[in-house]
Design a protein around this motif. Structure first.
Motif, PDB file in Angstrom:
ATOM      1  N   GLY A 251     -29.989  -2.019  21.820  1.00 52.76           N
ATOM      2  CA  GLY A 251     -30.185  -1.048  20.748  1.00 52.76           C
ATOM      3  C   GLY A 251     -31.662  -0.926  20.438  1.00 52.76           C
ATOM      4  N   VAL A 252     -32.193   0.301  20.545  1.00 57.02           N
ATOM      5  CA  VAL A 252     -33.591   0.552  20.243  1.00 57.02           C
ATOM      6  C   VAL A 252     -33.666   1.270  18.899  1.00 57.02           C
ATOM      7  CG1 VAL A 252     -35.728   1.649  21.002  1.00 57.02           C
ATOM      8  CG2 VAL A 252     -34.127   0.708  22.701  1.00 57.02           C
ATOM      9  N   GLN A 253     -34.058   0.548  17.878  1.00 62.36           N
ATOM     10  CA  GLN A 253     -34.156   1.054  16.505  1.00 62.36           C
ATOM     11  C   GLN A 253     -32.819   1.539  15.950  1.00 62.36           C
ATOM     12  OE1 GLN A 253     -38.604   2.294  15.482  1.00 62.36           O
ATOM     13  NE2 GLN A 253     -37.467   3.970  16.448  1.00 62.36           N
ATOM     14  N   THR A 254     -31.730   1.123  16.570  1.00 67.10           N
ATOM     15  CA  THR A 254     -30.383   1.403  16.069  1.00 67.10           C
ATOM     16  C   THR A 254     -29.434   0.421  16.732  1.00 67.10           C
ATOM     17  OG1 THR A 254     -28.739   3.150  15.681  1.00 67.10           O
ATOM     18  CG2 THR A 254     -29.772   3.090  17.855  1.00 67.10           C
ATOM     19  N   ALA A 255     -28.225   0.311  16.202  1.00 67.91           N
ATOM     20  CA  ALA A 255     -27.281  -0.686  16.692  1.00 67.91           C
ATOM     21  C   ALA A 255     -26.446  -0.124  17.835  1.00 67.91           C
ATOM     22  CB  ALA A 255     -26.371  -1.153  15.563  1.00 67.91           C
ATOM     23  N   ALA A 256     -26.367  -0.886  18.919  1.00 71.37           N
ATOM     24  CA  ALA A 256     -25.441  -0.573  19.999  1.00 71.37           C
ATOM     25  C   ALA A 256     -24.079  -1.175  19.674  1.00 71.37           C
ATOM     26  CB  ALA A 256     -25.975  -1.115  21.318  1.00 71.37           C
ATOM     27  N   ASP A 257     -23.040  -0.693  20.329  1.00 69.68           N
ATOM     28  CA  ASP A 257     -21.703  -1.251  20.125  1.00 69.68           C
ATOM     29  C   ASP A 257     -20.999  -1.335  21.467  1.00 69.68           C
ATOM     30  OD1 ASP A 257     -20.657   1.349  20.692  1.00 69.68           O
ATOM     31  OD2 ASP A 257     -20.888   1.894  18.576  1.00 69.68           O
ATOM     32  N   ASP A 258     -19.711  -1.711  21.437  1.00 68.49           N
ATOM     33  CA  ASP A 258     -19.000  -1.927  22.689  1.00 68.49           C
ATOM     34  C   ASP A 258     -18.774  -0.635  23.459  1.00 68.49           C
ATOM     35  OD1 ASP A 258     -18.889  -4.620  22.337  1.00 68.49           O
ATOM     36  OD2 ASP A 258     -16.888  -4.632  21.438  1.00 68.49           O
ATOM     37  N   THR A 259     -18.794   0.521  22.768  1.00 69.91           N
ATOM     38  CA  THR A 259     -18.644   1.812  23.450  1.00 69.91           C
ATOM     39  C   THR A 259     -19.994   2.364  23.861  1.00 69.91           C
ATOM     40  OG1 THR A 259     -16.620   2.326  22.233  1.00 69.91           O
ATOM     41  CG2 THR A 259     -17.788   4.175  23.244  1.00 69.91           C
ATOM     42  N   ASN A 260     -20.918   2.402  22.899  1.00 70.30           N
ATOM     43  CA  ASN A 260     -22.280   2.869  23.162  1.00 70.30           C
ATOM     44  C   ASN A 260     -23.171   1.645  23.361  1.00 70.30           C
ATOM     45  OD1 ASN A 260     -21.794   5.831  22.516  1.00 70.30           O
ATOM     46  ND2 ASN A 260     -21.162   4.852  20.602  1.00 70.30           N
ATOM     47  N   ARG A 261     -23.138   1.090  24.551  1.00 69.84           N
ATOM     48  CA  ARG A 261     -23.838  -0.162  24.810  1.00 69.84           C
ATOM     49  C   ARG A 261     -25.343   0.016  24.898  1.00 69.84           C
ATOM     50  NH1 ARG A 261     -19.827  -3.530  28.890  1.00 69.84           N
ATOM     51  NH2 ARG A 261     -17.941  -3.238  27.629  1.00 69.84           N
ATOM     52  N   LEU A 262     -25.790   1.234  25.094  1.00 72.84           N
ATOM     53  CA  LEU A 262     -27.212   1.565  24.994  1.00 72.84           C
ATOM     54  C   LEU A 262     -27.353   2.604  23.895  1.00 72.84           C
ATOM     55  CD1 LEU A 262     -30.186   1.647  25.888  1.00 72.84           C
ATOM     56  CD2 LEU A 262     -29.531   3.350  27.605  1.00 72.84           C
TER      57      LEU A 262
END
Length: 591
Positions: A131-142
């Motif tokens: 995550g670049v300046q925001t949180a990644a999650d299991d769906t949006n891993r980038l």
């Protein structure tokens, strides 16, 4: 160090020896603990891949023993070997111990089973999330929050690859507004490429699709801007389409497109039985009513046009001599007329009642508003006060405009029958007493209050045929199983209000050819004609609408037909070679 460790005498994690109570030579135990600290703290090993002990080890050498270690290291797989005091000491690692491996230039960590590489700050392989300046999650891993994201070349070109497991999956770019989908491009559910858009994030419309097998592009919702707006909004056409018309107004009249395009859906394409043309179009069965072509043909109604076609009635086996015309049936063909807004023009849209030859056309002497019960006319002498048919007791308002704002002469769609009773016309007072208040659907659409002003043209309605039987009017072919050519002309605008047969009705901007095939073929027979069954066929071919430049239109200036045109068309004499102008009529010739 022995394989068995008595943890009551050493520390739990680094296994440092404890000084026991009343122990002699405490410095020995203390020094042993220092050696362990020296070996384990800031741990760095020479290698984690060397299987055999070095021949001349130096004091303090450390190794992580790999699988299959040999010599004095045998059976010590995974342990830490330290050369101290002239011999090898072995330490069993605990989970979490880390070491720097010099020959690999990397950190390793013991996970309780084996030594594993430790991910370094510069090592981004196999990351679970970024995550670049925001949180990644299991769906949006980038996930990236930024004003822009740059992907550039490394000396040459650059590709962005979106891979999916199978054709039924999705590989696409999705564009969102407030995290709701608004546009998507890619391969979604198939390997065909598509661009889709959505107004709500739920329902997507396909704007463009490309067939993966053929590369063929389709615009399911249509396309605009491909030609200047002045050219209109209809679909673009192909060279084949243009060539199928030749110099004619009718598209695919000869069947050159290889299909039934433009012909009625009840017609069947036939490339075999044809009068030396690419194809014909047949209808089989009982009287179907009126069937028409699909395209609107733009015409100049002030000119003369010739409608023609070839036709052939199927010859049936059996004895049909008891019928005057055998198994042949009546056929009709002509033109349907439409205004600029492509609305069909009926006889009642322009016909007017005439009493004893006096036209009912007049003007309003007083304003006429919805709810009024009396119509005040300038002159009522041409209005009906005796005839009972409802269509002769109606009103037509001659102030109708098309969608572009143009006003028509003697054509209107503001018409209604049965508006006044017999005897409702007072020719002395020039009034018409209505059977019920003037209806809102007859109100003036160009006035906010719906009021028709003084001077508005108004007439007593009438009615007549809606079809122009230009080419065939109840015609029966002399022979079955043979081709004939039928032809007829129509021209000039009929302002007589009588629905002149071979004139265009006022308001005409477009026409369509129509047929009433096998008109007399009815179950049980009709008017002395036989019932020839639901399979009896008639063919039509070479449908054509062409200008007739040598025709002449003569205005009729007197009598009930005043305002219409007499039509003369060129007729050739094959014996003399002469061409003369004769009164227009329908012709049928065997070919």
């Amino acid at each position: 160090m022995p394989d068995f460790v008595d943890f009551s005498n050493v520390s739990t994690n680094l296994q440092l020896p404890y000084i026991q109570p009343n122990q002699a030579q405490k410095h020995v135990t203390h020094n042993e603990g220092m050696l362990r600290l020296d070996a384990l703290v800031q741990l760095s090993v020479i290698s984690a891949q060397t299987a055999a002990p070095p021949a001349a080890p130096a004091e303090g050498m450390r190794y992580i023993l790999p699988l299959g270690a040999t010599g004095v290291w045998s059976g010590r797989d995974g342990q830490l070997a330290v050369f101290e005091g002239g011999g090898w000491a072995f330490l069993a690692p605990l989970p979490g111990w880390t070491a720097w491996v010099v020959d690999q230039g990397a950190h390793v960590v013991f996970d309780g089973t084996a030594w594993q590489p430790v991910q370094q700050a510069g090592d981004h392989q196999n990351l679970a999330r970024v995550g670049v300046q925001t949180a990644a999650d299991d769906t949006n891993r980038l996930a990236v929050a930024a004003d822009a994201t740059l992907l550039t070349h490394d000396g040459a070109g650059h590709q962005i690859k979106v891979n999916k497991a199978s054709a039924g999956d999705t590989a696409s770019l999705l564009f969102q507004t407030d995290f709701q989908g608004r546009a998507e491009m890619g391969t979604t559910g198939t390997d065909d490429f598509a661009i889709k858009v959505s107004a709500d994030g739920a329902i997507f419309q396909t704007a463009l699709s490309v067939d993966a097998a053929t590369g063929r592009v389709d615009f399911p919702a249509g396309a605009s801007g491909l030609a200047p707006s002045d050219f209109g909004t209809s679909p673009l056409v192909t060279a084949e389409y243009i060539s199928s018309r030749g110099g004619d107004l009718v598209t695919n009249g000869t069947g050159i497109l290889g299909n039934t395009y433009n012909y009625p859906s009840t017609f069947v394409y036939d490339p075999v039985i044809t009068p030396n043309l690419p194809a014909s179009f047949s209808f089989a069965g009982y009287h179907p009513g009126v069937v028409e072509m699909s395209e609107f043909l733009a015409v100049d109604p002030n000119q003369t046009w010739r409608l023609s076609c070839y036709l052939r009635q199927e010859k049936l086996p059996g004895d049909w001599t008891s019928y005057p015309t055998g198994e042949a049936h009546t056929q009709y063909m002509g033109l349907l007329c439409f205004d600029l807004d492509r609305q069909p023009i009926g006889g009642f849209h322009h016909m007017r009642y005439k009493r004893a030859g006096v036209d009912s056309l007049t003007t309003l002497a007083q304003p006429l508003a919805p709810g009024d019960t009396v119509v005040h006319l300038t002159d009522s002498s041409g209005w009906n006060d005796t005839a009972t048919p409802s269509y002769l007791r109606g009103i037509i308002m001659l102030g109708y405009r098309n969608a572009s704002g143009g006003m028509y002469d003697n054509y209107s769609r503001i018409v209604q029958f049965n508006m006044f009773p017999v005897g409702g016309v007072d020719r002395t007072a020039h009034t018409v007493t209505l059977s019920s208040p003037y209806p809102a659907d007859m109100a003036n659409p160009y006035d906010p209050s719906g009021v028709w002003p003084v001077g508005t043209k108004i007439a007593n309605s009438s009615s007549g045929g809606n079809y122009k039987y230009v080419c065939l009017h109840g015609a029966t072919l002399a022979k079955t199983g043979r081709w004939y050519r039928a032809s007829g002309c129509i021209g000039g605008v009929d302002m007589s209000a009588t629905n002149a047969d071979l004139n265009f009705p006022p308001g005409t901007a477009f026409v369509k050819p129509f047929w009433i095939p096998n008109h007399s073929n009815r179950p049980g027979g009709m008017s002395g004609r036989p019932d020839t069954g639901a399979a009896h066929r008639v063919w039509f071919a070479g449908t054509s609408v062409l200008p007739e430049p040598l025709a002449r239109l003569t205005p009729i200036t007197s009598g009930s037909a005043a305002g219409s045109y007499a039509l003369k068309v060129p007729i050739s004499n094959s014996a003399t070679g002469a061409i003369t102008l004769q009164n227009a009529g329908r012709t049928i010739e065997e070919i």
